[in-house]
Scaffold this active site. Structure first.
Site, PDB file in Angstrom:
ATOM      1  N   THR A  11      37.122  31.496  26.977  1.00 53.10           N
ATOM      2  CA  THR A  11      37.178  32.689  27.833  1.00 53.10           C
ATOM      3  C   THR A  11      37.457  32.332  29.291  1.00 53.10           C
ATOM      4  OG1 THR A  11      35.638  33.851  26.393  1.00 53.10           O
ATOM      5  CG2 THR A  11      35.855  34.684  28.634  1.00 53.10           C
ATOM      6  N   SER A  21      39.263  38.717  25.372  1.00 47.07           N
ATOM      7  CA  SER A  21      39.730  39.022  24.020  1.00 47.07           C
ATOM      8  C   SER A  21      41.186  38.622  23.796  1.00 47.07           C
ATOM      9  CB  SER A  21      39.561  40.517  23.733  1.00 47.07           C
ATOM     10  OG  SER A  21      38.184  40.882  23.754  1.00 47.07           O
ATOM     11  N   GLY A  56      29.018  28.551  27.658  1.00 52.24           N
ATOM     12  CA  GLY A  56      27.682  28.075  27.319  1.00 52.24           C
ATOM     13  C   GLY A  56      27.591  26.562  27.341  1.00 52.24           C
ATOM     14  N   ARG A 110      -0.648  53.299  14.084  1.00 48.08           N
ATOM     15  CA  ARG A 110      -0.985  54.258  15.127  1.00 48.08           C
ATOM     16  C   ARG A 110      -1.209  55.648  14.536  1.00 48.08           C
ATOM     17  NH1 ARG A 110      -0.432  54.864  20.819  1.00 48.08           N
ATOM     18  NH2 ARG A 110      -1.531  56.800  21.288  1.00 48.08           N
ATOM     19  N   GLY A 120       4.655  54.114  24.680  1.00 47.85           N
ATOM     20  CA  GLY A 120       4.338  53.243  25.816  1.00 47.85           C
ATOM     21  C   GLY A 120       4.155  51.794  25.406  1.00 47.85           C
ATOM     22  N   GLU A 172      32.404  36.489  20.880  1.00 47.88           N
ATOM     23  CA  GLU A 172      33.120  36.269  19.614  1.00 47.88           C
ATOM     24  C   GLU A 172      34.007  37.467  19.265  1.00 47.88           C
ATOM     25  OE1 GLU A 172      33.223  33.440  17.850  1.00 47.88           O
ATOM     26  OE2 GLU A 172      31.953  32.506  19.344  1.00 47.88           O
ATOM     27  N   ASP A 178      35.123  41.355  21.422  1.00 47.51           N
ATOM     28  CA  ASP A 178      34.579  42.656  21.799  1.00 47.51           C
ATOM     29  C   ASP A 178      34.645  43.598  20.594  1.00 47.51           C
ATOM     30  OD1 ASP A 178      34.003  44.798  24.046  1.00 47.51           O
ATOM     31  OD2 ASP A 178      35.629  45.585  22.799  1.00 47.51           O
TER      32      ASP A 178
END
Length: 689
Positions: free
Chosen positions: A183, A189, A222, A362, A449, A472, A474
């Protein structure tokens, strides 16, 4: 007198209509033969309306986790035994990067789990390790993927024996940490549009790597910012012409470029490295930017499986054109998409486990003067989570199928299978990662929450996974690839060609699925009919076939005035819908197949229930399409909606067991609200009580 007799007359009329309908159904089955694969689609027993469906969750777990369960357990046990390697909630970017590197070193050198050999020998095992590692820390999963699937994979898949002999051991044992520099700042892409150049110098027998402008800086790479010592650099291969006044552009190729000194770790001359900085997520991965200024590398550093340059500067290739070589190169790198689709399902399993367990735990509100009820007893909560749970199972079987196809492709190198896996991986990666991204937000909201507390993981899962929709490939671009492949297959069908494996069902698109819907079946409302896999698959495939035919007509019409690019852009949303519809058809087909293959009868019945919910929920979500073409009559649409809600309730009754069948230990899930015992105790202890 008349008023007293009327009810009986009405009852008799209703009975007569029911008998007539049953008779018509039987006759229509004689008049409309079932497809040849109907023996695989026989109805399984439906769950009764009374009582709870009982099944052995350990048997279901054995079926869905398969033969890679043991290697995943080794990963889980190792990190559970090393609290010092577990990622804390609050950690700086630099600390996270160093921890992530130590985690990877520990996995390889201490636990003895070496993923690299499985990249080519047993891809399924590699992806299983990646899923387990990503459950520990998603940054670790991505860093492992960069090292072994991308950097390592480029060497063994794009290189030849000399490259494997030289680099394999160093990549395997982490002595050669590396990057995958594809990239660029201006191109992601559109890989064929990359601007970095590698010019051959016949005098010195070297390639000269250059970044011609800022737009060509390698970006988001990376392992580049901190740990990488090598990079596989994708660049346009330039060969000098015979008169030395110009260059031949041979297209994008891959080159091994050392970027740091092996001993001192200093950046090598001509290479500029910068840190891409703090990201929304995955901050354990050290993304960097690379600029090259007249960096010289030996000619042997060209990864030359699909194209080579001789000492005198002559280019040779077994493939006849730039486009063919480019397609072959990218085809060898499709494993990254397979891994992302598979790992995305792993993320979804964790999220839905947390949300469902909390929703069972819950309690809130309830009938007057009676105990509060579980929030999963509310229809609205079931509507949020039960189809999601069904989709998780559906995606699991679809990506497992993709993984098997990819492994077969790596062994056979069958040309048709290569194309099939390329399109299927593009579609599943796009569809699954997009669905998971949306589901993570729904899970957070479903837990109120407490879902907002960092310790309960939705925030980190959502942020870390979000980029799965982009790297890898879009997702929007990948769906266009799927649509393009469908149109290619459709066009070739008219020219006497055959459909690729994934698109086989579209053989019927010109007759069975696009014929006028049977006005009788359009009105059938019984649960047995709606839960019949044949009805479900036919509905999915009819929609895809109709979309394919209609978009082909629209493209042909608009191309006359707008040209091919303008026509494609005019129909783009239609094309994306077509691609998604097709992938949903594939997912459902694989789910139905998995149900049929489940060896345990009770587990099979449970899976059938979940599969029906997935199918009918998808149909209901697009009911407008079916209604517009009279594929589903109004009363049948209502029956689908009603049955979908009922199936959600039925799945809710076994939701805990279905979640447990994922067999993810508490130390992997880690969210206090999802613990199988003493959840609130652990939660309050975490905040200091």
């Amino acid at each position: 007198m008349e008023s007293k007799l009327q009810p009986n007359t009405q009852n008799q009329t209703a009975d007569d209509e029911t008998a007539v309908t049953r008779r018509i159904q039987r006759l229509s089955l004689h008049l409309t033969p079932l497809s040849s694969d109907h023996h695989q689609l026989q109805l399984l027993p439906c769950t009764g309306s009374k009582g709870k469906l009982e099944f052995d969750k350990s048997e279901l777990s054995k079926f869905i986790r398969g033969k890679y369960r043991e290697i995943q357990e080794r990963v889980f046990e190792y990190f559970n035994s090393r609290p010092d390697l577990q990622t804390p909630l609050e950690i700086s970017k630099d600390e996270h990067r160093e921890l992530c590197w130590r985690q990877l070193l520990g996995l390889v050198k201490e636990a003895g789990i070496k993923p690299f050999k499985y990249v080519s020998e047993d891809p399924g095992k590699y992806f299983a390790i990646a899923e387990a590692v990503g459950s520990v820390d998603m940054s670790l999963g991505i860093k492992m993927g960069v090292q072994y699937s991308l950097w390592g994979g480029s060497v063994i898949n794009l290189g030849t024996k000399k490259h494997r002999d030289k680099y394999y051991d160093g990549i395997d044992n982490l002595d050669y940490p590396g990057c995958f520099a594809m990239t660029e700042l201006h191109h992601g892409s559109n890989v064929q549009g990359l601007q970095t150049v590698a010019t051959f110098d016949p005098v010195t027998d070297e390639f000269i790597i250059n970044t011609p402008n800022d737009g060509a800086i390698k970006w988001w790479i990376g392992n580049a910012a901190v740990h990488g010592k090598f990079a596989t650099v994708f660049a346009k291969l330039m060969l000098p012409t015979h008169d030395t006044k110009g260059y031949f552009d041979m297209g994008v190729h891959a080159f091994i470029v050392p970027i740091r000194d092996m001993k001192t770790h200093q950046t090598l001359p001509g290479i500029e490295i910068h840190d891409c900085g703090h990201k929304v997520g995955l901050n354990g991965v050290d993304n960097g930017a690379l600029r090259f200024c007249s960096v010289r590398i030996p000619r042997d550093n060209l990864l030359n499986r699909f194209g080579d340059v001789s000492r005198d500067g002559k280019y040779t290739s077994s493939l006849p054109s730039i486009n063919k070589r480019f397609a072959a190169t990218l085809g060898e790198l499709v494993g990254g998409r397979v891994g992302l689709a598979y790992s995305s399902v792993g993320v979804l399993k964790i999220a839905v486990t947390i949300a469902v367990r909390y929703s069972l735990l819950r309690q809130q509100f309830g009938p007057s003067k009676q105990p509060e009820v579980s929030i999963l007893d509310y229809q609205s909560q079931q509507h949020k989570l039960m189809p999601m749970l069904a989709s998780t199972y559906a995606f699991h079987f679809a990506t497992a199928h993709l993984m098997e196809k990819y492994s077969e492709m790596k062994k056979t190198h069958d040309e048709q299978l290569v194309g099939d896996v390329h399109a299927l991986s593009a579609g599943l990666k796009s569809y699954v990662t997009s669905h998971t991204a949306k589901s993570l937000s729904i899970c957070r909201e479903a837990c109120g929450g407490h879902g907002y507390a960092a310790v309960n993981r939705f925030g980190s899962l959502r942020n870390d996974h979000d980029i799965f929709q982009t790297f890898e490939g879009d997702n929007t671009v990948l769906l266009q690839q799927v649509a393009g492949d469908l149109l290619k297959q459709y066009r070739e069908k008219f020219q006497g060609g055959t459909f690729a494996v994934t698109w086989n069902y579209l053989r019927e698109s010109m007759n069975t699925y696009l014929s006028q819907p049977n006005p009788v079946t359009a009105r059938w409302e019984s649960a047995d009919h709606l839960r019949d896999p044949k009805f479900q698959l036919d509905a999915f495939r009819y929609r895809t076939s109709r979309l394919l035919q209609s978009v082909a007509v629209r493209l042909r019409k608009h191309s006359k005035t707008l040209g091919s690019f303008g026509a494609w852009n005019r129909c783009l949303n239609h094309l994306l819908t077509l691609a998604e519809s097709h992938i949903e058809s594939v997912i459902l087909a694989k789910f139905i197949e998995a149900v049929q293959n489940c060896p345990d009868p009770r587990s099979r019945t449970a899976l059938k229930l979940v599969c029906d919910l997935y199918a009918l929920d998808r149909i209901w979500n697009d009911i407008g399409t079916y209604r517009n073409v009279d594929y589903v009559a109004p009363n049948k649409a209502k029956a689908i909606h009603k049955l979908t809600e009922y199936l959600s309730f039925q799945v809710r009754n076994i939701a805990g067991e279905l979640i447990d069948a994922f067999d993810l230990p508490d130390h992997v899930i880690r969210a206090p609200i999802a613990q199988q015992s003493d959840a609130y105790a652990q939660y309050t202890q975490y905040v200091g009580f």
